[in-house]
Design an enzyme around this catalytic site. Structure first.
Site, PDB file in Angstrom:
ATOM      1  N   GLU A   1       0.851  -1.185   0.000  1.00 33.11           N
ATOM      2  CA  GLU A   1       0.000   0.000   0.000  1.00 33.11           C
ATOM      3  C   GLU A   1       0.888   1.236   0.000  1.00 33.11           C
ATOM      4  O   GLU A   1       1.931   1.253   0.654  1.00 33.11           O
ATOM      5  CB  GLU A   1      -0.921  -0.001   1.220  1.00 33.11           C
ATOM      6  CG  GLU A   1      -1.825   1.212   1.347  1.00 33.11           C
ATOM      7  CD  GLU A   1      -2.682   1.430   0.117  1.00 33.11           C
ATOM      8  OE1 GLU A   1      -2.600   2.534  -0.465  1.00 33.11           O
ATOM      9  OE2 GLU A   1      -3.413   0.499  -0.274  1.00 33.11           O
TER      10      GLU A   1
ATOM     11  N   CYS B   1      -9.253   2.117  -9.972  1.00 31.27           N
ATOM     12  CA  CYS B   1     -10.211   2.058 -11.077  1.00 31.27           C
ATOM     13  C   CYS B   1     -10.268   3.346 -11.882  1.00 31.27           C
ATOM     14  O   CYS B   1     -11.034   3.430 -12.841  1.00 31.27           O
ATOM     15  CB  CYS B   1     -11.601   1.745 -10.531  1.00 31.27           C
ATOM     16  SG  CYS B   1     -12.257   3.039  -9.458  1.00 31.27           S
TER      17      CYS B   1
END
Length: 859
Positions: free
Chosen positions: A611, A657
């Site tokens: 992350e 996305c």
């Protein structure tokens, strides 16, 4: 959502459509091979894949303006409109926020004749009706070949929105000439500038040259002799019903290769795409009335509108003899600043008189033209999915509208043939001469390839593809972006039920329900849509009894999806032999995977998470007390790292996305930008797979948005060698959140069932003494405005008699997280919502992970 127009909202960190350049290999930017060379994981993925499709070569480059540049570009416009006090947050897709002005000035004449005072329309621009279509830079869904008129640039606009989509002109700036799609644009040589090269692109073969000079003008002295204003060469604003004002130039009928105009009509050529329209002279006004008809919303939002403005004002500048200083490499926005100031100031010193055509000048732009008939306009309608909605701002400033329409350009194409076909279909079904299941409900074509999931009828190939891509796309007000029946439509009616997100286009109501239905619906308040009414049949629009099951099947049993070998099935492990699970989580976010495993009672031996967001890492570290090991950026993880950290039993991840979602106008697709991060997941997944002969259970899962291009979905499925399942969190939570999941988890496609602890209604998620105004909320994104609900943008909660937004603890409960889960490191409300807006729904992941209890040790 109040304002002169409403723009598409983001669904998941992406926003609004503008000018996308990825064209499935048919049109890519001309940047160097070195610059566009894919990263090693992409190369590995492509080389590993036996079939390399043209889609893999699509490229797009883009540049972004700084906040200072955007601010300077818009300052003078804000001053003239008198607004700018309230700004909406605009996400540029890179995590930075840009404040964009709102327009309180009413755009003149944006209502259509059919509207009642109680009805406000939301226009989106980009195209017009019939002749006004832009060629789509993306050819998908099996449409006919791309043949389009290629003339002086123009695109039909949308009027201004007060609520901006996440991506505006600031976040989707004018790209460099090498990468901008100019498929429909050729700048006249007489108006070209050294700073911005707006010449034709290399995709303009086989075009005719249309030039009308002074001699042709003199020869047409008898044309337009009907005592109406405007002659050949006049610069005007034109109005077509349902759309806002757009700049154009009056031309001779000879330039159009069509018939002479009827008395009282004028042939005009629209700036931006060069299309010709025959329009009433009464719907034209002089370009000199610039401030009254210039649309700030469209200018901020649409590249095509800025292009049209540039060419319009450049033509006006040449006629008026006006000069502006410029420097090499100056952006289009920088060149437009002085031009727009000049136009808003009244075109001084010559004024309107200086804009009149000189008989020695050409009266038609010297642009190359590609002729096409109406049948070849089909692919064009898809270009502007950034569909803007317009409303009347003056009304919005007083009170929320009781009812609104939204108007968009997606259905702005000539749907004449489709409507005739659907009318025949409706007539045959009404007279018991036909069967709805034998025709496409969206366009009327025979022999559909699939069923319509909500209503009796079928869907043809192109309509089915469109349905797959757009059905789960939502706007800022939480409503669907497109018609529930056909997933397009130019004018959409919104259901008045607060918990409903459906909208229906005027065309579908008129053809399928009955003539005059749309006008009656506009006058009704409240108006319940055909998914909410208890009666199932309305004309030939007949709701399926099992529509909820059909909808699930529609997204999971796609007949066009490639058939893959079923995933390897692992037998359940006896309890005595089960061991703790070892997990690799890529793009981990706020450790939803770890949280769910612990909630299920599965013992976790190791949880390695990749992350890059510091706030997300802080949440995972604090809430799970250091049990998660955070590692490098996913792009820096090597095979050696995997061997050191592994072996792993479960690999999970969901790449960003932004560049995949249809709601992002600047999306770069699967092979550029953040879209290529999918290949990082793909090659690391291959590194973690058990070696041959190792029969230990190994599971994986990949997640992404539903509203992506069909080709991107197919490519992901091809690389992962499986088709996705679609799960909407609305079934197990109080919010909509439809997502695709690829993987080999046992029972991924089983029905989703809520547990007794799931909070299925908003009231269950609220703090004490707070009352929910509705049962469910729409998709919650990283945007603060996604909290407001319905067409009137209502607050979802009432406390002490006052409306209120959802608190952070309530948002956490909606997503299934414990209260205060994101309350770390002094993060503010906005930062916490962004973390949640990018996260997974806990009940959905619990549903997917539950079968793992048969394979791994539990506490």
């Amino acid at each position: 959502m109040k304002g002169d127009s409403r723009h598409l909202n983001e669904e998941e960190g992406a926003s609004g459509y503008e000018e996308c350049i990825i064209v499935n290999g048919n049109f890519s930017d001309q940047s160097s091979d070195t610059k566009d060379a894919p990263s090693p994981p992409v190369l590995e993925a492509i080389c590993t894949e036996p079939v390399c499709t043209p889609e893999t070569r699509g490229r797009r480059s883009s540049s972004r303006l700084s906040k200072r540049e955007v601010s300077s570009l818009l300052n003078y416009t804000q001053d003239m409109t008198g607004d700018g006090d309230r700004d909406d947050e605009v996400d540029d897709g890179n995590g930075s926020d840009i404040l964009m002005p709102k327009l309180t000035r009413e755009t003149k004449d944006t209502r259509t004749r059919s509207e009642s005072p109680a009805v406000r329309t939301r226009h989106s621009n980009g195209t017009s009706s019939l002749e006004r279509q832009r060629a789509s830079p993306r050819i998908t869904r099996g449409r006919q070949g791309r043949h389009h008129v290629q003339e002086y640039p123009v695109e039909f606009p949308a009027t201004r929105s007060r609520r901006r989509r996440a991506s505006s002109s600031a976040s989707t700036p004018w790209s460099s000439p090498a990468s901008v799609d100019f498929m429909e644009e050729v700048t006249p040589k007489s108006v070209s500038t050294p700073s911005v090269d707006l010449s034709q692109d290399g995709d303009q073969e086989g075009m005719d040259t249309t030039q009308v000079d002074a001699e042709s003008r003199d020869g047409d002295s008898t044309e337009y002799q009907d005592d109406k204003e405007f002659g050949i060469g006049d610069l005007v604003w034109g109005k077509i019903k349902g759309f806002s004002w757009w700049p154009a130039m009056v031309v001779s009928w000879k330039a159009t290769s069509k018939r002479q105009a009827m008395p009282g009509m004028r042939w005009v050529q629209w700036f931006g795409d060069g299309k010709f329209s025959e329009i009433s002279a009464d719907k034209l006004v002089a370009l000199g009335l610039f401030s009254q008809h210039f649309n700030l919303a469209t200018f901020n939002k649409l590249v095509s509108y800025r292009k049209a403005m540039y060419h319009t004002l450049e033509k006006a500048r040449v006629r008026a003899g006006k000069t502006f200083s410029s420097s090499p490499g100056e952006s289009l926005e920088d060149q437009l600043k002085p031009m727009l100031e000049w136009a808003h100031g009244g075109f001084k010193p010559t004024g309107i008189e200086g804009l009149k055509p000189n008989k020695k000048q050409p009266v038609v732009n010297k642009s190359k033209v590609r002729r096409s008939d109406s049948r070849n306009l089909e692919p064009r309608r898809r270009e502007n999915k950034s569909r803007r909605r317009t409303t009347n701002d003056s009304a919005a400033s007083e009170s929320p509208p009781p009812k609104r329409l939204k108007t968009n350009s997606y259905g702005g194409k000539d749907r004449g043939e489709d409507e005739e076909s659907r009318e025949r279909m409706a007539s045959e079904v009404t007279n018991n001469k036909g069967n709805l299941e034998d025709r496409c409900l969206s366009c009327g074509k025979k022999n559909p390839v699939s069923f319509h999931p909500l209503f009796e009828g079928g869907l043809c190939q192109s309509c089915r593809d469109r349905f797959l891509e757009l059905f789960y796309m939502y706007d800022e007000d939480g409503y669907q972006s497109y018609c529930t029946v056909c997933c397009e439509g130019r004018e959409l009616l919104l259901c008045s039920n607060t918990s409903c997100c459906r909208c229906f286009c005027v065309e579908c109501l008129e053809v399928l329900v009955g003539a005059g239905t749309a006008e009656d619906a506009k006058l009704q308040e409240p108006w319940s849509c055909y998914m909410c009414l208890p009666q199932r049949c309305h004309g030939v629009l007949r709701r399926r009894k099992d529509w909820n099951m059909r909808l699930q099947d529609f997204f999971t049993t796609d007949p066009d999806l490639e058939e893959f070998e079923p995933p390897k099935l692992y037998p359940a492990i006896p309890a005595a032999k089960r061991r703790p699970i070892r997990v690799l989580s890529l793009f981990d976010g706020i450790a939803t995977g770890y949280l769910v495993l612990k909630e299920l009672g599965i013992k976790v031996e190791k949880y390695i998470a990749s992350e890059v967001c510091a706030e997300s890492i802080a949440v995972g570290t604090v809430k799970h007390e250091g049990q998660i090991k955070y590692v490098n950026d996913v792009r820096k993880i090597t095979k050696k790292n995997i061997e050191e950290w592994g072996p792993f039993d479960l690999v999970i991840g969901g790449s960003p996305c932004n560049d995949l979602s249809n709601v992002n106008p600047a999306r770069k697709g699967l092979y550029e930008g953040t879209g290529r991060l999918f290949f990082e997941f793909y090659h690391l997944l291959n590194y973690t797979r058990p070696k041959e002969g190792d029969n230990r259970p190994f599971f994986w899962m990949f997640e992404n948005v539903v509203a992506m291009k069909v080709n991107d979905k197919k490519d992901i499925s091809r690389f992962l060698a499986c088709n996705p399942v679609m799960i909407d969190a609305i079934k197990v939570s109080a919010a909509h959140r439809a997502r695709y999941f690829w993987g080999n988890l046992p029972g991924m496609n089983r029905p989703v069932m809520a547990s007794k602890n799931d909070k299925l209604e908003l009231q269950d998620c609220l703090e004490f003494s707070r009352t929910a105004k509705l049962k469910k909320v729409q998709t919650i994104t990283t945007k603060s405005n996604s909290i407001r609900q319905g067409k009137n943008q209502l607050f979802p909660v009432v406390m002490n008699g006052k409306d209120d937004v959802l608190w952070c603890t309530e948002l956490e409960r909606i997503f299934g997280f414990p209260a205060h889960y994101t309350d770390v490191s002094n993060m503010g409300r906005g930062a916490r919502q962004k973390l949640l807006g990018r996260s997974w729904s806990v009940p959905v992941i619990r549903h997917l992970f539950a079968p793992l209890k048969d394979y791994f040790a539990c506490e």
